[in-house]
Design a protein around this motif. Structure first.
Motif, short mmCIF file in Angstrom:
data_model
loop_
_atom_site.label_atom_id
_atom_site.label_comp_id
_atom_site.label_asym_id
_atom_site.label_seq_id
_atom_site.Cartn_x
_atom_site.Cartn_y
_atom_site.Cartn_z
N GLU A 70 68.91 -24.30 6.30
CA GLU A 70 70.32 -24.54 6.61
C GLU A 70 70.54 -24.94 8.07
OE1 GLU A 70 72.08 -20.83 5.74
OE2 GLU A 70 71.58 -20.87 3.59
N ALA A 71 69.59 -24.62 8.93
CA ALA A 71 69.76 -24.85 10.37
C ALA A 71 69.41 -26.29 10.76
CB ALA A 71 68.89 -23.89 11.16
N ASP A 72 70.09 -26.76 11.80
CA ASP A 72 69.76 -28.06 12.38
C ASP A 72 68.73 -27.91 13.50
OD1 ASP A 72 71.72 -29.67 10.85
OD2 ASP A 72 73.20 -28.51 11.97
N GLY A 73 68.57 -26.69 13.99
CA GLY A 73 67.60 -26.39 15.02
C GLY A 73 67.24 -24.92 14.97
N LEU A 74 66.02 -24.57 15.35
CA LEU A 74 65.53 -23.20 15.25
C LEU A 74 64.89 -22.74 16.55
CD1 LEU A 74 63.91 -23.71 11.76
CD2 LEU A 74 65.78 -22.11 12.20
N LEU A 75 65.29 -21.56 17.01
CA LEU A 75 64.67 -20.93 18.17
C LEU A 75 64.08 -19.60 17.73
CD1 LEU A 75 67.41 -21.75 20.80
CD2 LEU A 75 65.01 -22.40 21.02
N PHE A 76 62.78 -19.41 17.96
CA PHE A 76 62.09 -18.21 17.54
C PHE A 76 61.73 -17.35 18.75
CE2 PHE A 76 61.09 -21.38 14.26
CZ PHE A 76 61.44 -20.69 13.10
N GLY A 77 62.08 -16.06 18.70
CA GLY A 77 61.79 -15.16 19.80
C GLY A 77 60.97 -13.98 19.36
N PHE A 78 60.08 -13.50 20.23
CA PHE A 78 59.16 -12.43 19.84
C PHE A 78 58.42 -11.87 21.05
CE2 PHE A 78 57.61 -16.70 19.27
CZ PHE A 78 56.45 -16.75 20.02
N PRO A 79 57.98 -10.61 20.96
CA PRO A 79 57.11 -10.05 22.00
C PRO A 79 55.67 -10.47 21.76
CG PRO A 79 57.58 -8.38 20.36
CD PRO A 79 58.37 -9.60 19.96
N ALA A 80 54.87 -10.48 22.80
CA ALA A 80 53.46 -10.86 22.68
C ALA A 80 52.63 -9.72 22.12
CB ALA A 80 52.91 -11.26 24.04
N ARG A 81 51.64 -10.08 21.32
CA ARG A 81 50.62 -9.13 20.86
C ARG A 81 49.26 -9.75 21.15
NH1 ARG A 81 54.44 -6.57 21.04
NH2 ARG A 81 55.47 -5.28 19.45
#
Length: 203
Positions: A70-81
């Motif tokens: 559904e999105a026109d753009g995607l931003l993914f956020g996360f902590p490092a492992r």
């Protein structure tokens, strides 16, 4: 119709969630673009989360893989492992095989933001190892480069983030995102929104 940017994240101690909220403000500052926050499902038990002193989950809906379309753009956020994305986000992306098969996300702009425990813990390595997820889906990776200007060259204070995206250093829990890190997060949201809007307008 407004350009829709989905900000999809996993946050254990709240640092990435705080960046996500600031990124949303940046996206929403661009006329004709609107952002929505999403969390990926948690895979750890409540008992384990308590032992890890996890922060309470914020009141943000849990996304399903099919909703990414559904999105026109995607931003993914996360902590490092260990220089990579955590299992929670990896498990979510592993569940997007059906979207990969049809290339339903191909051509969508996508970006990354992140947290690490210290300065040498992967502010560039973590997004670099995560770009493979975007590539296999045919998404268009949008880094911020050095568009944040002088803030990218700060030498007087500890600062997360890199040309790959906004970031913060969590100090394994107690440290919260600084004003400079939040400013970079806002910038990433605004910058990304402008590109997503242009790409949608060119279709």
């Amino acid at each position: 119709m407004a350009t829709k940017v989905y900000i999809v994240y996993y946050s254990l101690h709240g640092h990435v969630a705080t960046l996500a909220e600031e990124i949303k403000k940046g996206v929403d500052s661009v006329e004709g673009v609107e952002a929505k926050l999403w969390q990926v499902p948690e895979i750890l038990s409540e008992e384990v989360l308590r032992k890890m002193k996890a922060a309470p989950k914020r009141d943000v809906p849990i996304i399903k893989p099919k909703e990414l379309v559904e999105a026109d753009g995607l931003l993914f956020g996360f902590p490092a492992r260990f220089g990579m994305m955590p299992a929670q986000l990896k498990a979510f992306l592993d569940a997007t095989g059906g979207l990969w098969r049809t290339q339903a996300l191909a051509g969508k702009p996508a970006g990354l933001f992140f947290s690490t425990s210290s300065q040498g813990s992967g502010q560039e390595e973590t997004p670099l190892t995560s770009i493979t997820q975007l590539v296999h889906h045919g998404m268009i990776y949008v880094p911020i480069g050095y568009t944040f200007g002088a803030g990218m060259f700060e030498m007087e204070q500890v600062k997360g983030g890199s040309p790959y995206g906004a970031g913060t250093l969590d100090g394994d829990g107690p440290r919260q995102p600084s004003e400079l890190e939040l400013a970079q997060a806002f910038h990433q949201g605004k910058y990304f929104a402008g590109i997503a809007k242009k790409l949608k307008g060119s279709q």
